[in-house]
Design a protein around this motif. Structure first.
Motif, PDB file in Angstrom:
ATOM      1  N   VAL A  74      87.335  83.179 -30.975  1.00  0.00           N
ATOM      2  CA  VAL A  74      87.263  83.569 -29.626  1.00  0.00           C
ATOM      3  C   VAL A  74      88.647  84.006 -29.415  1.00  0.00           C
ATOM      4  O   VAL A  74      88.661  85.187 -28.494  1.00  0.00           O
ATOM      5  N   SER A  75      89.671  83.967 -30.079  1.00  0.00           N
ATOM      6  CA  SER A  75      90.875  84.680 -29.983  1.00  0.00           C
ATOM      7  C   SER A  75      90.997  86.075 -30.329  1.00  0.00           C
ATOM      8  O   SER A  75      91.685  86.817 -29.703  1.00  0.00           O
ATOM      9  N   LEU A  76      89.918  86.570 -30.826  1.00  0.00           N
ATOM     10  CA  LEU A  76      89.907  87.945 -30.983  1.00  0.00           C
ATOM     11  C   LEU A  76      88.666  88.628 -29.829  1.00  0.00           C
ATOM     12  O   LEU A  76      88.544  89.705 -30.120  1.00  0.00           O
ATOM     13  N   HIS A  77      87.985  87.976 -29.240  1.00  0.00           N
ATOM     14  CA  HIS A  77      87.118  88.271 -28.237  1.00  0.00           C
ATOM     15  C   HIS A  77      87.570  89.409 -27.420  1.00  0.00           C
ATOM     16  O   HIS A  77      87.076  90.504 -27.268  1.00  0.00           O
ATOM     17  N   CYS A  78      88.710  89.214 -26.673  1.00  0.00           N
ATOM     18  CA  CYS A  78      89.301  90.117 -25.715  1.00  0.00           C
ATOM     19  C   CYS A  78      89.513  91.399 -26.375  1.00  0.00           C
ATOM     20  O   CYS A  78      89.277  92.713 -25.864  1.00  0.00           O
ATOM     21  N   GLU A  79      90.415  91.341 -27.434  1.00  0.00           N
ATOM     22  CA  GLU A  79      90.952  92.603 -28.224  1.00  0.00           C
ATOM     23  C   GLU A  79      89.879  93.391 -28.743  1.00  0.00           C
ATOM     24  O   GLU A  79      89.926  94.554 -28.206  1.00  0.00           O
ATOM     25  N   GLN A  80      88.800  92.758 -29.070  1.00  0.00           N
ATOM     26  CA  GLN A  80      87.534  93.354 -29.723  1.00  0.00           C
ATOM     27  C   GLN A  80      86.873  94.199 -28.749  1.00  0.00           C
ATOM     28  O   GLN A  80      86.080  95.095 -28.717  1.00  0.00           O
ATOM     29  N   THR A  81      86.665  93.317 -27.668  1.00  0.00           N
ATOM     30  CA  THR A  81      85.801  93.834 -26.318  1.00  0.00           C
ATOM     31  C   THR A  81      86.404  94.949 -25.567  1.00  0.00           C
ATOM     32  O   THR A  81      85.812  95.942 -25.478  1.00  0.00           O
ATOM     33  N   LEU A  82      87.752  94.983 -25.474  1.00  0.00           N
ATOM     34  CA  LEU A  82      88.578  96.108 -24.825  1.00  0.00           C
ATOM     35  C   LEU A  82      88.454  97.371 -25.910  1.00  0.00           C
ATOM     36  O   LEU A  82      88.035  98.513 -25.184  1.00  0.00           O
ATOM     37  N   ALA A  83      88.472  97.031 -27.082  1.00  0.00           N
ATOM     38  CA  ALA A  83      88.500  98.439 -28.085  1.00  0.00           C
ATOM     39  C   ALA A  83      86.873  99.048 -27.991  1.00  0.00           C
ATOM     40  O   ALA A  83      86.871 100.279 -27.885  1.00  0.00           O
ATOM     41  N   ALA A  84      86.127  97.961 -27.794  1.00  0.00           N
ATOM     42  CA  ALA A  84      84.615  98.584 -28.177  1.00  0.00           C
ATOM     43  C   ALA A  84      84.386  99.261 -26.651  1.00  0.00           C
ATOM     44  O   ALA A  84      83.680 100.270 -26.631  1.00  0.00           O
ATOM     45  N   ALA A  85      84.840  98.598 -25.432  1.00  0.00           N
ATOM     46  CA  ALA A  85      84.617  99.372 -24.212  1.00  0.00           C
ATOM     47  C   ALA A  85      85.307 100.824 -24.062  1.00  0.00           C
ATOM     48  O   ALA A  85      84.536 101.753 -23.530  1.00  0.00           O
ATOM     49  N   GLU A  86      86.401 100.793 -24.554  1.00  0.00           N
ATOM     50  CA  GLU A  86      87.316 102.084 -24.488  1.00  0.00           C
ATOM     51  C   GLU A  86      86.437 102.933 -25.508  1.00  0.00           C
ATOM     52  O   GLU A  86      86.755 104.261 -25.136  1.00  0.00           O
ATOM     53  N   ALA A  87      85.714 102.724 -26.438  1.00  0.00           N
ATOM     54  CA  ALA A  87      85.127 103.790 -27.176  1.00  0.00           C
ATOM     55  C   ALA A  87      83.873 103.849 -26.592  1.00  0.00           C
ATOM     56  O   ALA A  87      83.073 104.586 -27.333  1.00  0.00           O
ATOM     57  N   GLY A  88      83.498 103.530 -25.566  1.00  0.00           N
ATOM     58  CA  GLY A  88      82.091 103.561 -25.180  1.00  0.00           C
ATOM     59  C   GLY A  88      80.797 102.902 -25.582  1.00  0.00           C
ATOM     60  O   GLY A  88      79.832 103.286 -25.236  1.00  0.00           O
TER      61      GLY A  88
END
Length: 209
Positions: A74-88
């Motif tokens: 869970v501690s990685l969910h936010c960071e990875q979601t933000l990166a994925a969204a920024e990458a489209g």
């Protein structure tokens, strides 16, 4: 056709996610990421995944990936979601969605700003038995619902370093991990929460409650 990248290839990916993607005629699994390279190779062989990496950000940057399924602690969910969204990339993230409401809001805001879809992997509303419950409630077959009791009895014996019981990795104990499914289902059936209260019991074995 949705080209999926899977970030995190642990228990839930083995049991549910990979097979679900492979069985969906509108989806294909093109990439997988896990920090342990040996376990990653075994996973890729089992599910015939053509591209692998031990770096989540490398997978997110792949141009042949349309959407990512995030099944990491869970501690990685936010960071990875933000990166994925920024990458489209569209995002389907395992529950619990994030460590706290502030992280959840960050994820929602970024996905809206990037015009990508964000979903949380709550699947119980799609169970046939829940479809029947929903029909009973809608048809008022049992009259007005005054109270609901949900009892959950799951084994909760984990290694002391498991993310589910380490607050810095999972954010909480059984209510965060297992109870979130039930809370999502109750909201689906009965509407949004207007007031809440609760209590926890400290665990003699784990950091989380």
């Amino acid at each position: 056709m949705i080209r999926w990248g899977l970030i995190g290839c642990g228990d839930v990916a083995h049991k549910r996610v990979a097979d679900a993607i492979l069985q969906d005629s509108r989806s294909t699994l093109v990439a997988a990421c896990r920090r342990n390279s040996e376990k990653l190779a075994s996973f890729a062989s089992q599910f015939n995944v053509p591209s692998t990496t031990t770096d989540a950000m490398e997978l997110i940057r792949q141009t042949d990936v349309d959407a990512v399924y995030i099944a990491t602690p869970v501690s990685l969910h936010c960071e990875q979601t933000l990166a994925a969204a920024e990458a489209g990339k569209h995002v389907l993230v395992e529950k619990p969605m994030a460590m706290n409401p502030a992280e959840c809001k960050q994820m929602v805001d970024q996905c809206q700003e990037s015009s990508v879809t964000l979903g949380v992997a709550f699947y119980r509303p799609f169970y046939p038995v829940i479809t029947r419950v929903r029909s009973i409630l809608k048809g008022k077959e049992i009259g007005r619902t005054l109270s609901v009791l949900v009892t959950t009895g799951n084994p909760t014996r984990f290694p002391a370093d498991d993310w589910r019981v380490v607050l810095s990795e999972g954010g909480g104990g059984p209510l965060m991990d297992i109870g979130s499914h039930r809370l999502d289902l109750l909201i689906d059936l009965f509407g949004q929460v207007t007031e809440s209260s609760g209590f926890t019991i400290a665990s003699p074995d784990y950091e989380a409650e």
